[in-house]
Design a protein around this motif. Structure first.
Motif, PDB file in Angstrom:
ATOM      1  N   ASP A 145      40.697 -11.872  19.854  1.00  0.00           N
ATOM      2  CA  ASP A 145      41.355 -12.473  18.694  1.00  0.00           C
ATOM      3  C   ASP A 145      40.825 -11.777  17.450  1.00  0.00           C
ATOM      4  OD1 ASP A 145      42.882 -14.231  17.138  1.00  0.00           O
ATOM      5  OD2 ASP A 145      41.250 -15.694  17.008  1.00  0.00           O
ATOM      6  N   PHE A 146      41.566 -11.848  16.369  1.00  0.00           N
ATOM      7  CA  PHE A 146      41.123 -11.258  15.115  1.00  0.00           C
ATOM      8  C   PHE A 146      39.749 -11.825  14.752  1.00  0.00           C
ATOM      9  CE2 PHE A 146      45.820 -11.893  14.804  1.00  0.00           C
ATOM     10  CZ  PHE A 146      46.166 -10.576  15.064  1.00  0.00           C
ATOM     11  N   ALA A 147      38.807 -10.938  14.483  1.00  0.00           N
ATOM     12  CA  ALA A 147      37.445 -11.311  14.077  1.00  0.00           C
ATOM     13  C   ALA A 147      36.654 -12.010  15.173  1.00  0.00           C
ATOM     14  CB  ALA A 147      37.464 -12.189  12.824  1.00  0.00           C
ATOM     15  N   SER A 148      37.080 -11.893  16.426  1.00  0.00           N
ATOM     16  CA  SER A 148      36.354 -12.578  17.495  1.00  0.00           C
ATOM     17  C   SER A 148      34.996 -11.950  17.771  1.00  0.00           C
ATOM     18  CB  SER A 148      37.187 -12.586  18.788  1.00  0.00           C
ATOM     19  OG  SER A 148      37.537 -11.268  19.167  1.00  0.00           O
ATOM     20  N   GLY A 149      34.779 -10.725  17.294  1.00  0.00           N
ATOM     21  CA  GLY A 149      33.495 -10.071  17.482  1.00  0.00           C
ATOM     22  C   GLY A 149      32.599 -10.229  16.265  1.00  0.00           C
ATOM     23  N   THR A 150      32.085  -9.121  15.789  1.00  0.00           N
ATOM     24  CA  THR A 150      31.132  -9.120  14.680  1.00  0.00           C
ATOM     25  C   THR A 150      31.701  -9.762  13.426  1.00  0.00           C
ATOM     26  OG1 THR A 150      30.220  -7.060  15.581  1.00  0.00           O
ATOM     27  CG2 THR A 150      29.613  -7.627  13.321  1.00  0.00           C
ATOM     28  N   SER A 151      32.979  -9.625  13.186  1.00  0.00           N
ATOM     29  CA  SER A 151      33.572 -10.043  11.916  1.00  0.00           C
ATOM     30  C   SER A 151      33.716 -11.547  11.753  1.00  0.00           C
ATOM     31  CB  SER A 151      34.938  -9.368  11.721  1.00  0.00           C
ATOM     32  OG  SER A 151      34.778  -7.971  11.569  1.00  0.00           O
ATOM     33  N   SER A 152      33.345 -12.338  12.753  1.00  0.00           N
ATOM     34  CA  SER A 152      33.262 -13.783  12.554  1.00  0.00           C
ATOM     35  C   SER A 152      31.818 -14.270  12.669  1.00  0.00           C
ATOM     36  CB  SER A 152      34.119 -14.533  13.586  1.00  0.00           C
ATOM     37  OG  SER A 152      33.640 -14.300  14.896  1.00  0.00           O
ATOM     38  N   LYS A 153      30.885 -13.340  12.827  1.00  0.00           N
ATOM     39  CA  LYS A 153      29.501 -13.714  13.111  1.00  0.00           C
ATOM     40  C   LYS A 153      28.527 -13.057  12.141  1.00  0.00           C
ATOM     41  CE  LYS A 153      30.952 -14.465  17.787  1.00  0.00           C
ATOM     42  NZ  LYS A 153      31.727 -13.718  18.742  1.00  0.00           N
ATOM     43  N   SER A 154      29.023 -12.737  10.951  1.00  0.00           N
ATOM     44  CA  SER A 154      28.172 -12.133   9.933  1.00  0.00           C
ATOM     45  C   SER A 154      27.432 -13.218   9.167  1.00  0.00           C
ATOM     46  CB  SER A 154      29.020 -11.306   8.970  1.00  0.00           C
ATOM     47  OG  SER A 154      29.766 -12.156   8.112  1.00  0.00           O
ATOM     48  N   SER A 155      26.664 -12.795   8.173  1.00  0.00           N
ATOM     49  CA  SER A 155      25.961 -13.754   7.312  1.00  0.00           C
ATOM     50  C   SER A 155      26.903 -14.434   6.335  1.00  0.00           C
ATOM     51  CB  SER A 155      24.853 -13.034   6.530  1.00  0.00           C
ATOM     52  OG  SER A 155      25.424 -12.093   5.636  1.00  0.00           O
ATOM     53  N   LYS A 156      28.157 -14.019   6.287  1.00  0.00           N
ATOM     54  CA  LYS A 156      29.182 -14.529   5.372  1.00  0.00           C
ATOM     55  C   LYS A 156      28.942 -14.078   3.931  1.00  0.00           C
ATOM     56  CE  LYS A 156      30.433 -17.065   8.965  1.00  0.00           C
ATOM     57  NZ  LYS A 156      29.482 -16.458   9.917  1.00  0.00           N
ATOM     58  N   MET A 157      28.012 -13.149   3.728  1.00  0.00           N
ATOM     59  CA  MET A 157      27.663 -12.698   2.380  1.00  0.00           C
ATOM     60  C   MET A 157      28.559 -11.534   1.951  1.00  0.00           C
ATOM     61  SD  MET A 157      25.218 -14.777   1.880  1.00  0.00           S
ATOM     62  CE  MET A 157      23.940 -15.699   2.739  1.00  0.00           C
ATOM     63  N   VAL A 158      29.003 -11.589   0.701  1.00  0.00           N
ATOM     64  CA  VAL A 158      29.682 -10.465   0.064  1.00  0.00           C
ATOM     65  C   VAL A 158      28.759 -10.043  -1.066  1.00  0.00           C
ATOM     66  CG1 VAL A 158      31.761  -9.677  -1.111  1.00  0.00           C
ATOM     67  CG2 VAL A 158      31.926 -11.444   0.649  1.00  0.00           C
ATOM     68  N   HIS A 159      28.008  -8.973  -0.842  1.00  0.00           N
ATOM     69  CA  HIS A 159      26.903  -8.687  -1.762  1.00  0.00           C
ATOM     70  C   HIS A 159      26.565  -7.197  -1.787  1.00  0.00           C
ATOM     71  CE1 HIS A 159      23.557  -8.632   1.502  1.00  0.00           C
ATOM     72  NE2 HIS A 159      24.713  -8.515   2.075  1.00  0.00           N
ATOM     73  N   GLY A 160      25.765  -6.838  -2.773  1.00  0.00           N
ATOM     74  CA  GLY A 160      25.318  -5.459  -2.889  1.00  0.00           C
ATOM     75  C   GLY A 160      24.159  -5.154  -1.974  1.00  0.00           C
ATOM     76  N   GLY A 161      23.261  -6.131  -1.800  1.00  0.00           N
ATOM     77  CA  GLY A 161      22.124  -5.933  -0.915  1.00  0.00           C
ATOM     78  C   GLY A 161      20.879  -5.495  -1.674  1.00  0.00           C
ATOM     79  N   LEU A 162      20.043  -6.467  -2.003  1.00  0.00           N
ATOM     80  CA  LEU A 162      18.818  -6.129  -2.740  1.00  0.00           C
ATOM     81  C   LEU A 162      17.936  -5.153  -1.973  1.00  0.00           C
ATOM     82  CD1 LEU A 162      17.650  -9.479  -4.369  1.00  0.00           C
ATOM     83  CD2 LEU A 162      18.209  -7.363  -5.545  1.00  0.00           C
ATOM     84  N   ARG A 163      17.895  -5.309  -0.645  1.00  0.00           N
ATOM     85  CA  ARG A 163      16.972  -4.445   0.096  1.00  0.00           C
ATOM     86  C   ARG A 163      17.420  -2.991   0.089  1.00  0.00           C
ATOM     87  NH1 ARG A 163      19.084  -7.096   4.857  1.00  0.00           N
ATOM     88  NH2 ARG A 163      20.165  -5.666   6.255  1.00  0.00           N
ATOM     89  N   TYR A 164      18.696  -2.754  -0.224  1.00  0.00           N
ATOM     90  CA  TYR A 164      19.148  -1.362  -0.307  1.00  0.00           C
ATOM     91  C   TYR A 164      18.546  -0.682  -1.529  1.00  0.00           C
ATOM     92  CZ  TYR A 164      22.521  -3.387   2.935  1.00  0.00           C
ATOM     93  OH  TYR A 164      23.110  -4.060   3.974  1.00  0.00           O
ATOM     94  N   ILE A 165      18.261  -1.471  -2.586  1.00  0.00           N
ATOM     95  CA  ILE A 165      17.531  -0.915  -3.724  1.00  0.00           C
ATOM     96  C   ILE A 165      16.122  -0.542  -3.294  1.00  0.00           C
ATOM     97  CG2 ILE A 165      16.596  -1.385  -6.038  1.00  0.00           C
ATOM     98  CD1 ILE A 165      18.934  -3.157  -6.600  1.00  0.00           C
TER      99      ILE A 165
END
Length: 558
Positions: free
Chosen positions: A70-90
């Protein structure tokens, strides 16, 4: 053969706010798969594949997308739900990814305004034994200034320094011992499964052929050895799909998929990194933002985020080498999360308090060795000598850009070019959506608005036509039976799991209650789709067994 884009004009904002709900007929789409010849075939219905289908359709290409489950049945429904830049990438020195991610975050905030909401992040400052103590507070605040200047300012508010009392106002259960204050910055969150579904539906609105529960089993090639489509299976039906270019957007499943070409080595090294989240009743924590907490004896941090009437605790990535179709939160991982929560909060959370869990694998592109936290979250696109296009890596926040570059690559294979327009392309339900007015309205209107946007009226129409469908479907959650009907008629939900796990997220937010709701969902599926009694009984049995398996692994029961 000359594969020209179909050049069908894209629909404007007015058309997307029409008076009739979008139809999403599975059989019709399967028939089109078999009869049509496509410019682009996309394999994989996660967020990257769905956004790629939307992008290609907006450029005027004849595009099809198939998803084995199903759509998003894999990783795309099991993320942190965050839409972010990512502080740790800095911290990794990857400022370019942060800047770009924050720009993409704001595009999602505009284009899917009903699904993507502002999310405050709180970092407590401790005298000792915290995420960071007072000695590093100034240095960390400098990091936040960098984040704001890199694009965090687009959210309309900069980071803030909080007093001890202000920290406790946001999370009353935080332990006061050693608490000195805190720092808060602002990002966004999204229901990842509904975002992916919405992308697929928007792609279909613009002319794409979209089908779930259809598994690609083999990539086909012409007499010259060039990719010319794929063989797919939808139940007992086998279809040969013809396409000028095929895009593999299967994420971590690329690691194990053997249908590319037997004997051909994969050009991308896939390193699955597992992340887990567990949901507990919100009253146990009472947080109104994401709270970052330390975990004793570990360098990693955990987060606690409110979502409706639950708060979910999550971790970062760990290497995973197991079965990609059976990724579950284990008892060891659960104990790790609860240990962190108990050490930071003055509340006792027991394993029995957990009402749901998710586990998924991020498709990192990297060879073995080193910590997953240190691997950059960049994506990679490959064009093989036979014309097969593969995209893997990246993250949810940058999915639009990944899709743009993926379709750019597909265009190179067929030697045709059309400009990308997804930077300002609304998703269904977003045009005309007023988030402040909807939230202020409260009750069912707010619930429907934050899930369907301006399309909420179509669910209301179903309710008006049959008032009995106002009955709640899952105990303790606001979803009605009318939403089940809408999911089947207009969101291509074909199974109990489709409805409860992804259309409603009930399996995460109320696992046991969702199991009790399964028979009624099955009855509605039978009524809407004409399923047999045996088929419904099989679906109920499969769902209950899956929930029981998930729970047994979580609780460590053999």
């Amino acid at each position: 053969m000359n594969f020209l884009p179909s050049l069908k004009p894209s629909r404007d904002r007015a058309a997307m706010t029409g008076v009739e709900p979008q139809k999403f007929d599975r059989k019709e789409n399967l028939d089109r798969l078999e009869s049509d010849r496509f410019d682009i075939l996309i394999i994989g219905g996660g967020v990257t594949g769905a956004y790629s289908a939307m992008d290609a359709a907006l450029r005027g290409f004849r595009v099809a997308l198939v998803e084995k489950d199903d759509f998003a049945s894999g990783t795309s429904s099991k993320s942190s739900k965050m839409v972010h830049g990512g502080l740790r990438y800095i911290e990794q020195g990857n400022l370019g990814l942060v800047r770009h991610s924050l720009l993409e975050r704001q595009r999602l905030r505009r284009n899917a305004s009903h699904l993507v909401q502002r999310l405050p992040f709180l970092f407590p400052i401790m005298e000792k034994a915290g995420v960071f103590d007072k000695r590093f507070a100034k240095a960390f605040e400098g990091l936040l200034w960098t984040y704001d200047l890199a694009g965090g300012w687009r959210e309309g508010v900069l980071h803030q320094r909080l007093s001890k009392a202000e920290v406790l106002s946001h999370c009353p259960t935080f332990k006061e011992d050693d608490l000195m204050g805190g720092l808060m910055y602002f990002d966004a969150r999204v229901d990842d499964a509904r975002l992916t579904l919405n992308l697929a539906r928007t792609a279909a609105f613009h002319g794409a052929t979209i089908v779930n529960h259809t598994k690609a089993v083999e990539i086909t090639r012409d007499a010259r050895g060039k990719v010319d489509g794929a063989i797919v299976q939808a139940g007992d039906r086998e279809i040969q799909v013809r396409a000028a270019v095929v895009v593999m957007a299967t994420g971590v499943w690329l690691r194990d998929w053997s249908g590319i070409k037997k004997g051909e080595a994969k050009t991308l090294e896939i390193r699955p990194a597992k992340g887990v989240h567990v949901a507990v009743p919100w009253l146990k924590i009472r947080n109104d933002c994401t709270v970052t907490i330390p975990v004793p004896g570990r360098s990693r941090r955990a987060t606690i985020t409110r979502w409706g009437n639950v708060s979910y605790l999550g971790t970062t990535d760990e290497d995973y080498t197991g079965d990609l179709d059976d990724v579950l939160c284990t008892r060891e991982e659960l104990d790790f999360l609860l240990e962190g929560a108990r050490s930071a909060l003055k509340t006792d959370i027991a394993p029995e308090d957990v009402v749901g869990s998710i586990a998924g694998c991020r498709p990192l592109v990297a060879p073995p060795g080193g910590k997953t936290l240190e691997i950059k979250r960049n994506h990679k696109i490959d064009i093989a000598a036979d014309g097969l296009v593969t995209v893997v890596g990246g993250k949810l926040t940058t999915s639009r850009h990944m899709a743009e570059e993926t379709i750019d690559a597909a265009q190179k294979v067929i030697s045709k070019k059309a400009g990308c327009s997804t930077k300002k392309a609304y998703l269904l339900g977003a045009p005309g959506y007023d988030s402040q007015a909807i939230v202020a309205s409260g009750g069912m209107q707010a619930h429907l608005g934050e899930r369907y946007g301006t399309e909420a009226r179509f669910v209301s129409d179903i309710l008006q036509a049959d008032e009995k469908l106002a009955t709640p479907i899952v105990e303790g959650l606001p979803h009605s039976e009318a939403e089940v009907v809408y999911a089947i008629r207009h969101e291509m939900a074909g199974s109990i799991d489709d409805v409860l796990s992804r259309r409603m997220r009930a399996r995460l937010m109320a696992r046991d209650a969702s199991a009790r709701a399964a028979p009624r969902v099955g009855e509605i599926l039978k009524s809407e789709l004409g399923l047999s009694d045996q088929s419904v009984a099989d679906q109920v049995r499969t769902y209950l067994a899956s929930v029981a398996h998930e729970k047994s692994v979580l609780m460590g029961v053999k």
